[in-house]
Design an enzyme around this catalytic site. Structure first.
Site, PDB file in Angstrom:
ATOM      1  N   GLY A   9       0.807  -1.373   0.179  1.00  0.00           N
ATOM      2  CA  GLY A   9       0.098   0.069  -0.080  1.00  0.00           C
ATOM      3  C   GLY A   9       0.801   1.231   0.067  1.00  0.00           C
ATOM      4  O   GLY A   9       2.144   1.035  -0.325  1.00  0.00           O
ATOM      5  N   ASN A  10       0.472   2.199   0.349  1.00  0.00           N
ATOM      6  CA  ASN A  10       0.950   3.526   0.276  1.00  0.00           C
ATOM      7  C   ASN A  10       2.450   3.524   1.131  1.00  0.00           C
ATOM      8  O   ASN A  10       3.168   3.836   0.489  1.00  0.00           O
ATOM      9  CB  ASN A  10       0.121   4.737   1.028  1.00  0.00           C
ATOM     10  CG  ASN A  10      -0.948   5.302   0.338  1.00  0.00           C
ATOM     11  OD1 ASN A  10      -1.004   4.581  -1.052  1.00  0.00           O
ATOM     12  ND2 ASN A  10      -1.862   5.850   1.125  1.00  0.00           N
ATOM     13  N   CYS A 126       3.014   7.722  12.523  1.00  0.00           N
ATOM     14  CA  CYS A 126       3.760   8.909  12.030  1.00  0.00           C
ATOM     15  C   CYS A 126       3.549   9.856  13.031  1.00  0.00           C
ATOM     16  O   CYS A 126       4.596  10.659  13.236  1.00  0.00           O
ATOM     17  CB  CYS A 126       2.677   9.216  10.679  1.00  0.00           C
ATOM     18  SG  CYS A 126       1.183   9.697  11.023  1.00  0.00           S
ATOM     19  N   GLY A 160      -4.419   5.568   4.437  1.00  0.00           N
ATOM     20  CA  GLY A 160      -5.019   4.434   3.783  1.00  0.00           C
ATOM     21  C   GLY A 160      -6.010   3.652   4.365  1.00  0.00           C
ATOM     22  O   GLY A 160      -6.448   4.139   5.696  1.00  0.00           O
ATOM     23  N   PRO A 161      -6.692   2.555   3.939  1.00  0.00           N
ATOM     24  CA  PRO A 161      -7.549   1.740   4.571  1.00  0.00           C
ATOM     25  C   PRO A 161      -7.242   1.121   5.915  1.00  0.00           C
ATOM     26  O   PRO A 161      -8.239   1.226   6.754  1.00  0.00           O
ATOM     27  CB  PRO A 161      -7.947   0.789   3.612  1.00  0.00           C
ATOM     28  CG  PRO A 161      -7.020   0.878   2.252  1.00  0.00           C
ATOM     29  CD  PRO A 161      -6.078   2.243   2.652  1.00  0.00           C
ATOM     30  N   ASN A 166      -8.705   1.434  11.531  1.00  0.00           N
ATOM     31  CA  ASN A 166      -7.969   1.082  13.179  1.00  0.00           C
ATOM     32  C   ASN A 166      -7.253   2.181  13.671  1.00  0.00           C
ATOM     33  O   ASN A 166      -6.418   2.297  14.005  1.00  0.00           O
ATOM     34  CB  ASN A 166      -6.824   0.161  12.782  1.00  0.00           C
ATOM     35  CG  ASN A 166      -7.248  -1.124  12.279  1.00  0.00           C
ATOM     36  OD1 ASN A 166      -8.219  -1.926  12.913  1.00  0.00           O
ATOM     37  ND2 ASN A 166      -7.061  -1.591  11.144  1.00  0.00           N
ATOM     38  N   ASN A 269       3.530  12.612   6.692  1.00  0.00           N
ATOM     39  CA  ASN A 269       3.159  11.303   7.653  1.00  0.00           C
ATOM     40  C   ASN A 269       3.571  10.249   7.003  1.00  0.00           C
ATOM     41  O   ASN A 269       4.041   9.363   7.767  1.00  0.00           O
ATOM     42  CB  ASN A 269       1.479  11.225   7.873  1.00  0.00           C
ATOM     43  CG  ASN A 269       0.686  11.364   6.759  1.00  0.00           C
ATOM     44  OD1 ASN A 269       0.827  12.096   5.817  1.00  0.00           O
ATOM     45  ND2 ASN A 269      -0.086  10.281   6.556  1.00  0.00           N
TER      46      ASN A 269
END
Lengths: 289, 341
Positions: A9-10, A126, A160-161, A166, A269
């Site tokens: 992911g990112n 982050c 991100g997701p 969470n 971040n």
């Protein structure tokens, strides 16, 4: 030292771009969960082993890997750790799982975190990476810390997701690190997502409550600590130097602009946690050699 | 009034005095105030009484202000005083966590939890909604700062929260930015798109709080927020005494006797004297700039400390499209403005 990244992911992508520039670390494998993952396609031909089968897909290469970077989610990391723990290899965790000791370059390591597995290094969050250097610098010079608070705002597009689903994991991991770095009994963390267009940089504010002492000393300390972070996160800067509110509360605000390795510079971040992970791994190489 | 009276109207009246009103009190609501107010509300026609820090459970902080009382004290005091009415809390993911804040609130007898997110970020509340539903309590989604999204995006988020299991969705005009026509357009579109109840939460910065609440009901909303003596952030909310009177007189809603509403209004007018919200030039400026009403005391304090015109700060905050929870940016902006001048 040969490295593998779990998660495309990112964070996984940004981290891969950084590792591919390093000479003392060789990124040899990346594991995603979907064959259609744009993260995997991006590194076709640039990374030796690419798999869409997650950790399973890396198993046949375990012998070649010296360090694993986990850029998935806290829940996934807890699962991954069960598989990786027995290998005795270094694992740098970029999720807020709190499996390992909280690591912030130059500030937090295994010291004072008993009971944490020696091979697992948790990069906190982050917000933890952005705030802990300030928290620690302030805590060293105030006379007593009663309470510490770190609030961050990040661009919606950079979350991100896993982060969105969470957010409580983020809060707990950040509070844990702020408590460790300050010695305060109570730490609070707040996270805000801002969807403004064009996206805005990451901002982190530290509030500290206690017996404060000399503001001029705190100002110098904070500026020195900012310079240290800038060595591995060039876009880290002081937005508001220490300001005293009431008799017992002070505030510092930091801005983090990213290096633009994957997402554009607003995603500070992303940059600060991947840069901290790379720095942690490089420090390990330095110790080993 | 030209509204059509629907005698069968099933309207839920949701009282935010002890939560949004806590913004006006700088989060200093005492257990005595909570007890005395809840005793009056218990025999009134309201359905829910929301209690807590202005930014909800788990929000007491240096950033937005420390509470006088802990969440636990506020909630147990209210629970004890409310024997007939339901107890509700506001909960913003990013401030409050399920484990530290939501579950203890449920253990203290909270019947309903409103999960509040910035209008475009509803997915950050999915876990919190699920936790409340799993505990068998009512879970409602609140979209804050709703003026910052297009109607299309707003509808999209409402459909999303219905999918997450929200039992109702409430639109907050957190900046007091809307006019009645804006409310009509948004509520109508949402009512058409979702199968759950829809609510509206007004702020009175432009002096149209009650008008907006009624526009929402006329467009199909069935939940309406009000606050006694209008006690709330910025210029306050839709004033509950007025709202109750109109609901009874024009909408045929059965709220029983109005006397308890007047007693609640008088109690707040007396206990919160000096903190009662007013529609001022500053509140109009902040509404036009589209900035969260909760910023008002922070803007005021920094403007005074640094000898700046509050209007300059409001405009710059508006230009940067800040959202709730970014209060620390006010000082950064103030410093920028001073370096420029």
């Amino acid at each position: 030292m040969r490295a593998a990244i779990i998660g495309t992911g990112n964070i996984g992508i940004d981290l891969a771009e950084k590792l591919l520039r390093e000479h003392s670390l060789e990124l040899i494998a990346m594991a995603g969960r979907r064959a259609s993952s744009p993260g995997l396609a991006r590194f076709e031909g640039r990374v030796k082993y690419l798999t869409a089968d997650g950790v399973d897909g890396l198993e046949e290469h375990f012998d070649e890997i010296d360090v694993f970077f986990d850029a998935t989610s806290a829940d996934s990391h807890r699962e991954h750790w069960k598989r990786l723990e027995g290998l005795g290899k270094a694992v740098v965790d970029l999720t807020p799982s709190r499996v390992g000791a909280a690591f912030v370059p130059g500030v937090l390591d295994h010291e004072n975190q008993p009971g944490k597995p020696i091979h697992n290094m948790s990069m906190v969050t982050c917000g933890g990476q952005a705030s802990v250097p300030m928290v620690s610098a302030l805590a060293r010079h105030v006379e007593r810390v009663d309470y510490v608070e770190v609030s961050s705002s990040i661009a919606s597009l950079s979350a991100g997701p896993a982060t969105r689903a969470n957010i409580d994991d983020y809060i707990r991991a950040t509070e844990n690190a702020a408590r460790l770095a300050s010695g305060a009994d109570v730490a609070k963390s707040i996270l805000v997502l801002n969807p403004v267009e064009p996206p805005t940089i990451m901002r982190t504010t530290v509030h500290m409550k206690g017996l404060l002492g000399d503001l001029a000393t705190l100002d110098r300390t904070v500026r020195d600590a900012v310079d240290l972070v800038r060595e591995y996160v060039p876009g880290y800067r002081l937005l508001v130097p220490p300001v005293q509110h009431a008799a017992d509360v002070l505030t510092v605000s930091i801005g983090v602009e990213g290096a633009g390795d994957y997402l554009p510079p607003y995603a500070g971040n992303l940059d600060i946690i991947t840069a901290a992970a790379v720095k942690t791994a490089l420090d390990m190489v330095a110790v080993a050699s | 009034m030209t509204t059509t009276t629907t005698p069968t109207a099933q309207i839920t009246v949701y009282d935010v005095t002890l939560r949004d009103g806590n913004h006006a009190l700088r989060h200093q609501a005492s257990r005595e105030l909570v007890r005395d107010y809840c005793q009056l509300a218990d025999v009134s026609g309201v359905d829910y009484v929301e209690v807590g820090h202005g930014n909800g459970i788990g929000a007491s902080s240096a950033l937005v202000g420390f509470s006088l009382e802990t969440d636990e004290v506020l909630l147990t005091t209210a629970r004890e005083a409310l024997t007939r009415k339901k107890l509700a809390v506001h909960c913003i993911p990013g401030f409050a966590t399920v484990e530290r804040d939501v579950l203890p609130a449920l253990a203290n007898g909270v019947d309903l939890v409103r999960i509040g997110t910035h209008v475009t970020e509803a997915d950050t509340g999915a876990k919190h909604l699920t936790a409340v539903r799993e505990a068998g309590r009512e879970a409602v989604s609140v979209l804050m700062m709703s003026h910052m999204a297009t109607v299309e995006r707003l509808v999209e988020e409402c459909v999303k929260v219905e999918g997450f299991g929200a039992q109702a969705v409430v639109l907050m005009d957190s900046a007091g930015h809307f006019s009645p026509a804006d409310v009509t357009a948004r509520i109508s579109a949402i009512v058409d798109a979702v199968g759950i109840d829809v609510g509206f939460h007004a702020h009175n910065n432009l002096g149209v709080g009650i008008a907006n609440a009624l526009a929402a009901l006329d467009a199909g909303a069935t939940i309406v927020d009000g606050s006694s003596a209008a006690l709330g952030a910025g210029a306050g909310n839709a004033q509950l005494e007025c709202l109750a009177a109109v609901l009874v007189q024009e909408y045929g809603v059965d709220l029983g006797e109005l006397t308890p509403f007047f007693r609640m209004g008088s109690l707040i007018a007396e206990r919160a004297a000096g903190h009662l919200p007013k529609t001022t030039s500053s509140s109009v400026i902040s509404a036009l700039a589209g900035v969260f009403s909760g910023y008002a005391p922070h803007v005021q304090a920094i403007a005074e400390e640094l000898n700046l015109e509050p209007a300059l700060l409001w405009r710059e905050l508006g230009a940067r499209k800040v959202v709730a929870g970014q209060e620390s940016i006010i000082r950064e902006i103030a410093r920028d403005l001073m370096d420029l001048s």
